[in-house]
Design a protein around this motif. Structure first.
Motif, PDB file in Angstrom:
ATOM      1  N   THR A 173      26.856  38.013  -6.497  1.00  0.00           N
ATOM      2  CA  THR A 173      27.867  37.969  -6.240  1.00  0.00           C
ATOM      3  C   THR A 173      29.118  37.004  -7.309  1.00  0.00           C
ATOM      4  O   THR A 173      29.680  36.210  -6.854  1.00  0.00           O
ATOM      5  N   GLY A 174      28.882  37.798  -8.267  1.00  0.00           N
ATOM      6  CA  GLY A 174      29.938  37.070  -9.631  1.00  0.00           C
ATOM      7  C   GLY A 174      30.817  38.112  -9.533  1.00  0.00           C
ATOM      8  O   GLY A 174      31.283  38.815  -8.584  1.00  0.00           O
ATOM      9  N   LEU A 175      31.915  38.152 -10.501  1.00  0.00           N
ATOM     10  CA  LEU A 175      33.289  38.490 -10.924  1.00  0.00           C
ATOM     11  C   LEU A 175      33.061  39.598 -10.665  1.00  0.00           C
ATOM     12  O   LEU A 175      34.296  40.544 -10.138  1.00  0.00           O
ATOM     13  N   VAL A 176      32.267  39.812 -11.278  1.00  0.00           N
ATOM     14  CA  VAL A 176      32.633  41.624 -12.429  1.00  0.00           C
ATOM     15  C   VAL A 176      32.146  42.665 -11.112  1.00  0.00           C
ATOM     16  O   VAL A 176      32.552  43.285 -10.450  1.00  0.00           O
ATOM     17  N   ASN A 177      30.721  42.284 -10.274  1.00  0.00           N
ATOM     18  CA  ASN A 177      30.518  43.126  -8.784  1.00  0.00           C
ATOM     19  C   ASN A 177      31.785  42.242  -7.948  1.00  0.00           C
ATOM     20  O   ASN A 177      31.685  43.717  -7.130  1.00  0.00           O
ATOM     21  N   ASP A 178      32.299  41.731  -7.832  1.00  0.00           N
ATOM     22  CA  ASP A 178      33.692  41.288  -6.703  1.00  0.00           C
ATOM     23  C   ASP A 178      34.304  42.740  -7.286  1.00  0.00           C
ATOM     24  O   ASP A 178      35.042  42.760  -6.423  1.00  0.00           O
ATOM     25  N   ALA A 179      34.984  42.624  -8.501  1.00  0.00           N
ATOM     26  CA  ALA A 179      36.176  43.499  -9.158  1.00  0.00           C
ATOM     27  C   ALA A 179      35.641  44.549  -8.479  1.00  0.00           C
ATOM     28  O   ALA A 179      36.047  45.479  -8.139  1.00  0.00           O
ATOM     29  N   LEU A 180      34.514  45.612  -9.174  1.00  0.00           N
ATOM     30  CA  LEU A 180      33.471  46.677  -8.976  1.00  0.00           C
ATOM     31  C   LEU A 180      34.070  46.916  -7.437  1.00  0.00           C
ATOM     32  O   LEU A 180      34.498  47.918  -6.686  1.00  0.00           O
TER      33      LEU A 180
ATOM     34  N   SER B 157      17.562  38.730 -19.346  1.00  0.00           N
ATOM     35  CA  SER B 157      16.645  39.446 -18.575  1.00  0.00           C
ATOM     36  C   SER B 157      16.232  39.289 -17.545  1.00  0.00           C
ATOM     37  O   SER B 157      15.220  39.789 -16.850  1.00  0.00           O
ATOM     38  N   GLY B 158      15.751  37.472 -17.451  1.00  0.00           N
ATOM     39  CA  GLY B 158      15.301  36.778 -16.753  1.00  0.00           C
ATOM     40  C   GLY B 158      14.024  37.118 -16.242  1.00  0.00           C
ATOM     41  O   GLY B 158      12.718  37.362 -15.751  1.00  0.00           O
ATOM     42  N   GLY B 159      13.388  37.570 -18.169  1.00  0.00           N
ATOM     43  CA  GLY B 159      12.281  37.867 -18.373  1.00  0.00           C
ATOM     44  C   GLY B 159      11.506  39.146 -18.091  1.00  0.00           C
ATOM     45  O   GLY B 159      10.413  39.771 -17.988  1.00  0.00           O
ATOM     46  N   LYS B 160      12.243  39.872 -17.457  1.00  0.00           N
ATOM     47  CA  LYS B 160      12.302  41.474 -17.030  1.00  0.00           C
ATOM     48  C   LYS B 160      12.522  42.694 -17.887  1.00  0.00           C
ATOM     49  O   LYS B 160      11.755  43.689 -17.446  1.00  0.00           O
TER      50      LYS B 160
ATOM     51  N   VAL C 121      26.865  34.167 -14.846  1.00  0.00           N
ATOM     52  CA  VAL C 121      27.014  33.658 -13.615  1.00  0.00           C
ATOM     53  C   VAL C 121      28.504  34.897 -13.488  1.00  0.00           C
ATOM     54  O   VAL C 121      28.649  35.716 -12.110  1.00  0.00           O
ATOM     55  N   LEU C 122      28.790  35.584 -14.144  1.00  0.00           N
ATOM     56  CA  LEU C 122      29.677  36.694 -14.132  1.00  0.00           C
ATOM     57  C   LEU C 122      29.331  37.785 -13.885  1.00  0.00           C
ATOM     58  O   LEU C 122      29.560  38.731 -12.354  1.00  0.00           O
ATOM     59  N   LEU C 123      27.726  37.907 -13.924  1.00  0.00           N
ATOM     60  CA  LEU C 123      26.867  39.409 -13.660  1.00  0.00           C
ATOM     61  C   LEU C 123      26.437  39.274 -12.385  1.00  0.00           C
ATOM     62  O   LEU C 123      25.655  40.501 -12.102  1.00  0.00           O
ATOM     63  N   GLY C 124      26.200  37.759 -11.649  1.00  0.00           N
ATOM     64  CA  GLY C 124      25.499  38.255 -11.079  1.00  0.00           C
ATOM     65  C   GLY C 124      25.830  38.656  -9.517  1.00  0.00           C
ATOM     66  O   GLY C 124      26.706  39.272  -9.714  1.00  0.00           O
TER      67      GLY C 124
ATOM     68  N   VAL D  97      26.035  45.321  -7.684  1.00  0.00           N
ATOM     69  CA  VAL D  97      25.028  46.289  -9.097  1.00  0.00           C
ATOM     70  C   VAL D  97      24.264  45.465  -9.659  1.00  0.00           C
ATOM     71  O   VAL D  97      24.825  44.825  -9.700  1.00  0.00           O
ATOM     72  N   ARG D  98      22.951  45.467  -9.725  1.00  0.00           N
ATOM     73  CA  ARG D  98      22.042  44.844 -10.360  1.00  0.00           C
ATOM     74  C   ARG D  98      22.435  44.147 -11.843  1.00  0.00           C
ATOM     75  O   ARG D  98      21.673  45.574 -12.994  1.00  0.00           O
ATOM     76  N   PHE D  99      22.233  43.358 -12.928  1.00  0.00           N
ATOM     77  CA  PHE D  99      23.051  43.531 -13.827  1.00  0.00           C
ATOM     78  C   PHE D  99      21.684  42.577 -14.372  1.00  0.00           C
ATOM     79  O   PHE D  99      21.489  42.764 -15.561  1.00  0.00           O
ATOM     80  N   LEU D 100      21.766  41.514 -13.795  1.00  0.00           N
ATOM     81  CA  LEU D 100      20.745  40.502 -14.639  1.00  0.00           C
ATOM     82  C   LEU D 100      19.842  41.618 -14.728  1.00  0.00           C
ATOM     83  O   LEU D 100      19.087  41.910 -13.759  1.00  0.00           O
ATOM     84  N   GLY D 101      18.388  40.927 -15.383  1.00  0.00           N
ATOM     85  CA  GLY D 101      17.205  41.510 -15.552  1.00  0.00           C
ATOM     86  C   GLY D 101      17.183  42.730 -16.616  1.00  0.00           C
ATOM     87  O   GLY D 101      15.830  43.456 -15.612  1.00  0.00           O
ATOM     88  N   THR D 102      17.744  43.568 -16.726  1.00  0.00           N
ATOM     89  CA  THR D 102      18.061  44.799 -16.801  1.00  0.00           C
ATOM     90  C   THR D 102      19.081  45.232 -18.543  1.00  0.00           C
ATOM     91  O   THR D 102      19.590  43.540 -19.119  1.00  0.00           O
TER      92      THR D 102
END
Length: 282
Positions: free
Chosen positions: A124-131, A226-229, A119-122, A141-146
């Motif tokens: 529209t999550g808190l991390v991207n909103d803060a940045l 990772s979401g399988g990636k 949720v945080l790294l999505g 920034v794409r965090f999930l799947g990396t």
């Protein structure tokens, strides 16, 4: 004398039996399975399949890269935090509060914490909103799947282990030794690297080994973030056991991970001992 030895043997019998039944025997079953075909024939084909395939080396590389980076980041972040708790905080109640806050997440399942980071790294999550709010980025920034997202999750989960082990080592260092070093003309930096750090090296190594062992065998956090990636060796082994039902191949993957892990831990421990001896010599 005979009675005392008999009592000692009885006391050792239970832990030895437990260790054999729950650790050695399962490991033996996995090892035998990895060296067998589905027909029960002895073979090294499963290991040849792993070591001769570039894809497996790529997965091994990703696995160890994430584990090593997680260990280094946890040590780098954990040492200052442990120093703050042991050397700077004077109010005992505040120190206890900090320790409770540090270990409180350990009482929560890794699955729950990994979902929280999803949720945080999505986007529209808190991390991207803060940045975005701070003007550091122009778009999410794409965090999930990396690997970066997995690394953030692993460091968050494993950081308390390094703080606790390093903090325990720092608490055992006699302040008189550091005071003697300063009285002899050594500055704060030289005192730290010549006295304090070598005396806490065993805590750093213990925390690093704990973090590395848990990071390299982690399944839940890499699988969810990772979401399988991104595939790590633990995920590949789990797929063979749970989906493909190829226990021979899964066993070979597990033993390969174990052997590589023990070899790297042994090598790093040897290097750490050499470094500690050089520091003490200087």
């Amino acid at each position: 004398m005979f009675t005392s030895r008999l009592t000692l043997l009885w006391l050792l019998a239970l832990p030895v039996c437990v260790f054999t039944a729950f650790f050695l025997m399962p490991l033996g079953v996995v090892l035998i399975s990895s060296l067998s075909t589905q027909d029960g024939q002895f073979t090294f084909a499963q290991y040849g399949r792993i070591l001769m395939d570039g894809y497996h080396w790529q997965v091994i590389g990703v696995t160890f890269r994430l584990a090593i980076l997680s260990t280094l980041i946890c040590v780098v972040l954990g040492y200052p935090l442990a120093w703050y708790l042991v050397r700077i905080v004077k109010w005992r109640n505040w120190r206890r509060t900090c320790v409770i806050l540090l270990i409180l997440p350990l009482f929560t399942s890794n699955i729950v914490r990994s979902f929280g980071w999803m949720v945080l790294l999505g986007r529209t999550g808190l991390v991207n909103d803060a940045l975005l709010g701070a003007g550091l980025i122009d778009r999410p920034v794409r965090f999930l799947g990396t690997e970066t997202g997995i690394l953030i999750g692993l460091v968050y989960i494993l950081l308390p282990f390094t703080v606790l082990t390093i903090g325990n080592a720092l608490a055992r260092v006699e302040p008189a030794l550091e005071e003697a070093s300063r009285d002899l003309g050594a500055g704060a930096a030289r005192t730290f690297f010549s006295v304090t750090f070598p005396l806490t090296m065993h805590g750093v190594m213990a925390g690093g080994i704990i973090v590395f062992s848990m990071a390299i065998s982690a399944y839940v956090t890499p699988a969810l973030l990772s979401g399988g990636k991104v595939t790590v060796l633990a995920m590949l082994a789990f797929q063979q056991y749970s989906t493909v039902f190829d226990f021979n191949y899964g066993g070979a993957l597990s033993i390969t991970l174990l052997v590589f892990t023990m070899a790297l831990i042994g090598f790093s421990s040897w290097l750490a001992r050499l470094g500690a001896q050089d520091m003490k010599g200087n």
